[in-house]
Design a protein around this motif. Structure first.
Motif, PDB file in Angstrom:
ATOM      1  N   LEU A 483       0.877  -1.122   0.178  1.00  0.00           N
ATOM      2  CA  LEU A 483      -0.047   0.112   0.098  1.00  0.00           C
ATOM      3  C   LEU A 483       0.809   1.318  -0.092  1.00  0.00           C
ATOM      4  N   PHE A 549     -15.252   2.867   2.167  1.00  0.00           N
ATOM      5  CA  PHE A 549     -13.987   2.148   2.974  1.00  0.00           C
ATOM      6  C   PHE A 549     -14.429   1.782   4.289  1.00  0.00           C
ATOM      7  N   GLU A 574      -7.716  -4.519   5.695  1.00  0.00           N
ATOM      8  CA  GLU A 574      -9.046  -4.384   5.153  1.00  0.00           C
ATOM      9  C   GLU A 574     -10.292  -3.955   6.324  1.00  0.00           C
ATOM     10  N   GLU A 577      -9.379   0.647   6.776  1.00  0.00           N
ATOM     11  CA  GLU A 577      -9.097   1.458   5.682  1.00  0.00           C
ATOM     12  C   GLU A 577      -9.486   2.761   5.904  1.00  0.00           C
ATOM     13  N   TYR A 580      -6.785   4.390   8.051  1.00  0.00           N
ATOM     14  CA  TYR A 580      -5.423   4.832   7.397  1.00  0.00           C
ATOM     15  C   TYR A 580      -5.568   5.965   6.603  1.00  0.00           C
ATOM     16  N   LEU A 685      -5.542   2.621  -1.857  1.00  0.00           N
ATOM     17  CA  LEU A 685      -6.358   1.382  -1.309  1.00  0.00           C
ATOM     18  C   LEU A 685      -7.295   0.894  -2.485  1.00  0.00           C
ATOM     19  N   ASN A 689      -7.204  -2.863  -3.584  1.00  0.00           N
ATOM     20  CA  ASN A 689      -8.428  -3.604  -3.365  1.00  0.00           C
ATOM     21  C   ASN A 689      -8.774  -4.247  -4.851  1.00  0.00           C
TER      22      ASN A 689
END
Length: 746
Positions: A483, A549, A574, A577, A580, A685, A689
Motif C-alpha cells: 500500500l 471504505f 481491510e 481502511e 488509514y 487503497l 483492492n
C-alpha cells in the motif's frame, strides 16, 4: 395594275420585315429565358449540394459523438464499486472504427436513392487525464456525492454539535486560559518555595553556632573553676580567670614541679576546639549565604516576572480567535431537527472570570526580597562578631588579661537573634512569615494536587492500553508495504512531497491532556465552520471515504485489549481502511492507536466541559480546572468502555444523541484536513483492492474523424465559395471533406 403590284410588294416587304423583327425579338426573349433558367438552375444546384453538405455535417457530428459514446462505454467495471469511471482495457480505436463502419454501411433497402454517400477517411483517438490525478478523482467524487454529502453533513454533524457550541466554546476558552495560568502558577510557586528553601538552608548552617558560643544563653557569665576542658566559648570565658591564676602559679617552675600542667593543657585544647568549631560553622555558612541567598533573590525576581506574565495572559485571554468557529456553527440555520441546547457555558465563563485571583500582589515580592536582604545583613553581623570572638579566644592562651566575656556575650546575642529571626520556629521568624503569606494563596493546592494524582493514575492506565495497541500485530505488514508503494507512486504522479504521519498521543500530564483535547475540538468546530462557509472539496471527499471504505470494529479492539479476541482480525488492513485514510500510517497498529487516542481525546474534551459546569462552585479556578479534568478523564474512560460494548455512546450528558465509532471517524476526517494526502491514500487503497491502477486509467477521450461525400453539382463553385468565406472544409476530386471532433469525460 403596276401600282397595285408595287403596293402589294411593298406590303409584302413590310410584312416580311415585321416577321423578321418579331423573330429577332423572340430569339432574344428565348436567350434571356435560357440565361435566367441557367442562373436559377445553378442557384438551385448549389443549394442542393449545400443542403446535402449541411445534412452531411450534422450526420458526421452524430457519428463522431456516437463513436465516442461507444468508446467511453467500455469503462473498467472494477472501479464501479467505488463509484468511479475510467476507461478499461478495450481498444478504443477498434470500437470507434466499428461504430463508424456500421454508420456508413449501405442500406439493405432496394432501389434506394443515396442522398448522402458518406465515407469516412481517417480517425484519431487520444485518451488522457488519469483518474489518479487529484483534479480528476476529486471531480468524480463530487459527481457521486453531490446530493448525499451535504445532507449527511448537515444531519449527522452540524445538527448534532450545534446545541453544544456555546458550552464547548466557553469550555475550550476556559481550559486554554487556565491551563496556561496553571503552568505559570506552579512555576511561580515553585520558584518562591525554592527561594524560601534557600533561606532555610542558609539559616541551618548556623544552627550549632549559638550552643557553641553559650549554652544556654544568658546575660551574665559567672566565674568557674578550671576542672574540665571548656566546651563553649562562655565556659572558656568563665574559667579564664582560674586558668590565668594557675598558669601564673606554674610559671617559672621546673616542669616536674608544675602543679596544673594537665588542667592548663585541657583548657587550651578546649579553647582551640571551640575556635575551630566556630570557624567550621562560619566558613560554609558564609558560602551558603552568598550563593543561596543571591539565588533566592534571583528566583523571586523570576517569580515576579511570571506573575506579570500571568497578568498579560489574563488580559489577552479576554478574546480568543477560535471562538468564531463555535459561534458560526451555533448560529447556522440548516434543515433538520436540532437537539436541545446543552447550555450557554456560564459556569465555565464564571471559572475563567476568577483567574485574576491567581495573581500575587506586587508588595509580596518586595517583602520577600526585603527579608532576604535582612538575612544577608544579619548574617554579616553574626559573622563579624563570631570572627571577633575567635580572635579573642586565640589570645586567651597566649597573653594575660584578655576581656573575653564581652566578646562572648556580643557573639551570643547576635547569633541568638539571627536564629530567632531565621532559624527557630516562632512569631519573630521572618521565613515563617514568608511561608505563611505564601500559603494564604494556596488554600486549594492540596486538593488540586490530589486530583492531579488521581488523573495521572487514570491517564497512566490509558497510556498502557495505547502502548499495547501500538505494539499490535505484524500480520498485515506485507499488505501495508504494498500500500505504501502505491501511495508513494500516486504522490509522485501528482507532484507532491510525501509527509511523515503524525502520531496521536495521550499526554501523561492531566492539564496537557485536557488542553490537547480542547485543541482537537477547536479544529473540529473550525472544520465545520469552514464547510458551512462553502461546501468545498473536503466535505465530498470525507463523505466519499465514509461511504466506500471499511473501518474497524471497536468492540473487537476492546475485547483484544481485555485479553480475548484475535489480533489478526483486529489489525487487518481491510478492517482499518478509513483509519488509514485519516492518519496515514503504513503499519498494522499506527492508525488504530491514533483513532483510539483521538476518540479518548474527544470524549475527554466533551466530559471536561461537563466537569467545568459540575465543579464551578469550588471557587479557586485551578481547583475547578483540576476537578473538571479528573471528571473528564473518569467519564471519558467510561465512554470508551460503553462505546465498545454497546456500539454507541451519548454525545454528552445533556445531549442524548448516539454517536457510533464511525461517527467519531467522520469528525476526525474534519480535524485532519490534509486533502491531497487523503486522496492519495484512497487511490492507493482502490488500487490494492481492485488490482486496477488509477494512475494509468484515463477518464477523458478526444476523438477526431475525417469523412466525405460526393458533390453532385459544380464542385468548383462550392470550393470557391468555401475559400471565399474562409472555411476549412476541402473539395478534392469532386468529393467534399470535413473533420469533426468530439470530447467526452467520465
Amino acid at each position: 395594275m403596276y401600282s397595285i403590284l408595287v403596293k402589294a410588294r411593298n406590303k409584302q416587304r413590310r410584312r416580311e420585315a415585321l416577321f423578321r423583327k418579331k423573330d429577332g425579338e423572340a430569339g432574344a426573349v428565348t436567350l434571356f429565358l435560357i440565361l435566367i433558367l441557367a442562373g436559377v438552375y445553378m442557384f438551385v444546384a448549389i443549394f442542393i449540394d449545400y443542403a446535402r453538405i449541411a445534412a452531411f455535417k450534422v450526420q458526421t457530428e452524430r457519428m463522431v459523438h456516437a463513436a465516442m459514446r461507444s468508446v467511453m462505454s467500455a469503462y473498467d467495471t472494477s472501479l464501479r464499486e467505488y463509484g468511479l469511471f475510467a476507461y478499461g482495457d478495450s481498444s478504443g480505436d477498434a470500437i470507434m472504427a466499428k461504430v463508424l463502419n456500421d454508420s456508413v454501411k449501405p442500406s439493405s433497402v432496394k432501389d434506394r436513392f443515396p442522398i448522402l454517400d458518406i465515407q469516412w477517411d481517417t480517425t484519431s483517438l487520444r485518451m488522457e487525464r488519469q483518474l489518479g490525478r487529484y483534479d480528476m478523482f476529486n471531480r468524480q467524487i463530487q459527481e457521486d456525492m453531490k446530493y448525499r454529502a451535504p445532507v449527511d453533513f448537515a444531519i449527522e454533524v452540524i445538527n448534532r454539535f450545534k446545541p453544544m457550541s456555546d458550552e464547548m466554546k466557553e469550555a475550550a476558552h476556559t481550559v486554554d486560559l487556565l491551563k496556561k495560568l496553571q503552568k505559570l502558577y506552579d512555576k511561580r510557586e515553585k520558584l518562591l518555595d525554592e527561594a524560601i528553601a534557600n533561606q532555610v538552608q542558609s539559616a541551618e548552617k548556623l544552627t550549632k553556632l549559638p550552643d557553641l558560643i553559650m549554652k544556654p544563653p544568658a546575660q551574665a557569665i559567672y566565674e568557674e573553676m578550671l576542672e574540665a576542658a571548656p566546651e563553649t566559648a562562655a565556659e572558656g570565658a568563665a574559667r579564664y580567670a582560674d586558668y590565668l591564676s594557675k598558669k601564673q602559679a606554674d610559671e617559672g617552675l621546673p616542669l616536674n614541679e608544675q602543679l596544673y600542667i594537665l588542667e592548663l593543657g585541657r583548657y587550651r585544647t578546649g579553647v582551640n576546639q571551640i575556635v575551630t568549631g566556630i570557624s567550621m560553622i562560619i566558613q560554609p555558612a558564609q558560602q551558603a549565604h552568598q550563593s543561596k541567598l543571591a539565588e533566592a533573590q534571583a528566583k523571586i525576581d523570576e517569580a515576579q516576572e511570571i506573575n506579570e506574565e500571568m497578568k498579560r495572559v489574563i488580559a489577552e485571554g479576554e478574546s480568543r480567535s477560535e471562538s468564531a468557529s463555535y459561534e458560526n456553527v451555533g448560529n447556522s440555520a440548516l434543515p433538520g431537527t436540532t437537539p436541545p441546547s446543552a447550555g450557554s457555558g456560564d459556569e465555565a465563563k464564571s471559572a475563567r472570570s476568577l483567574a485574576s485571583e491567581l495573581v500575587r500582589e506586587g508588595a509580596l515580592f518586595e517583602r520577600l526580597k526585603f527579608r532576604i536582604h535582612s538575612q544577608i545583613t544579619d548574617f554579616s553581623s553574626v559573622r563579624n562578631d563570631s570572627l571577633e570572638l575567635n580572635v579573642q579566644l586565640r589570645n586567651v592562651t597566649g597573653m594575660g588579661g584578655v576581656p573575653i566575656k564581652p566578646a562572648v556575650r556580643q557573639a551570643s546575642q547576635t547569633a541568638e537573634r539571627y536564629m530567632d529571626t531565621y532559624g527557630r520556629t516562632g512569631p519573630s521568624n521572618l521565613i515563617t512569615q514568608s511561608k505563611r503569606e505564601l500559603e494564604n494563596g494556596r488554600g486549594s493546592d492540596a486538593q488540586r494536587k490530589e486530583n492531579d494524582k488521581q488523573s495521572k493514575g487514570k491517564l497512566k492506565e490509558m497510556k498502557r492500553i495505547l502502548t499495547q495497541i501500538e505494539k499490535g500485530s505484524s500480520g498485515s505488514r506485507q499488505a501495508f508495504k504494498q500500500l505504501e508503494q502505491f501511495y508513494e507512486a500516486n504522490i509522485a504522479l501528482n507532484e507532491r512531497i510525501s509527509e511523515q504521519a503524525e502520531k496521536t498521543e495521550i499526554e501523561s500530564d492531566p492539564y496537557d491532556s485536557g488542553g490537547s483535547a480542547m485543541k482537537g475540538m477547536d479544529h473540529l468546530f473550525g472544520g465545520m465552520s469552514g464547510l458551512l462557509d462553502g461546501l468545498g472539496d473536503e466535505l465530498f471527499q470525507n463523505e466519499y471515504a465514509l461511504a466506500y471504505f471499511n473501518s474497524m470494529d471497536f468492540g473487537q479492539l476492546f475485547s483484544w485489549t481485555e485479553g480475548s479476541g484475535d489480533a489478526k482480525d483486529v489489525f487487518k488492513l481491510e478492517n482499518q481502511e478509513l483509519e488509514y485514510i485519516i492518519y496515514g500510517f503504513h503499519n498494522p497498529s499506527g492508525n488504530i492507536a491514533s483513532a483510539y487516542a483521538e476518540i479518548f481525546g474527544m470524549r475527554l474534551a466533551i466530559r471536561t466541559a461537563e466537569g467545568l459546569a459540575e465543579n464551578s462552585k469550588l471557587g479557586n479556578p485551578l481547583l475547578v480546572l483540576s476537578a473538571a479534568i479528573l471528571y473528564g478523564i473518569t467519564h471519558a474512560i467510561e465512554d470508551m468502555v460503553k462505546l465498545a460494548k454497546d456500539g454507541s455512546v451519548e454525545l454528552s450528558k445533556y445531549i442524548k444523541v448516539k454517536l457510533t465509532y464511525k461517527d467519531h471517524l467522520r469528525l476526525f476526517l474534519l480535524i485532519h484536513s490534509n486533502n491531497d494526502r487523503k486522496m492519495s491514500r484512497m487511490l492507493a487503497l482502490i488500487r490494492l483492492n481492485t488490482g486496477v491502477n488509477p494512475d494509468e486509467k484515463q477518464t477523458y477521450a478526444s476523438g477526431q474523424m475525417r469523412s466525405s461525400i460526393k458533390l453532385w453539382f459544380l464542385p468548383g463553385v462550392v470550393q470557391s465559395i468555401g475559400t471565399a468565406i474562409g472555411s476549412e472544409d476541402q473539395v478534392q476530386n469532386g468529393r467534399f471533406f470535413i473533420e469533426r471532433k468530439a470530447d467526452y469525460s467520465y
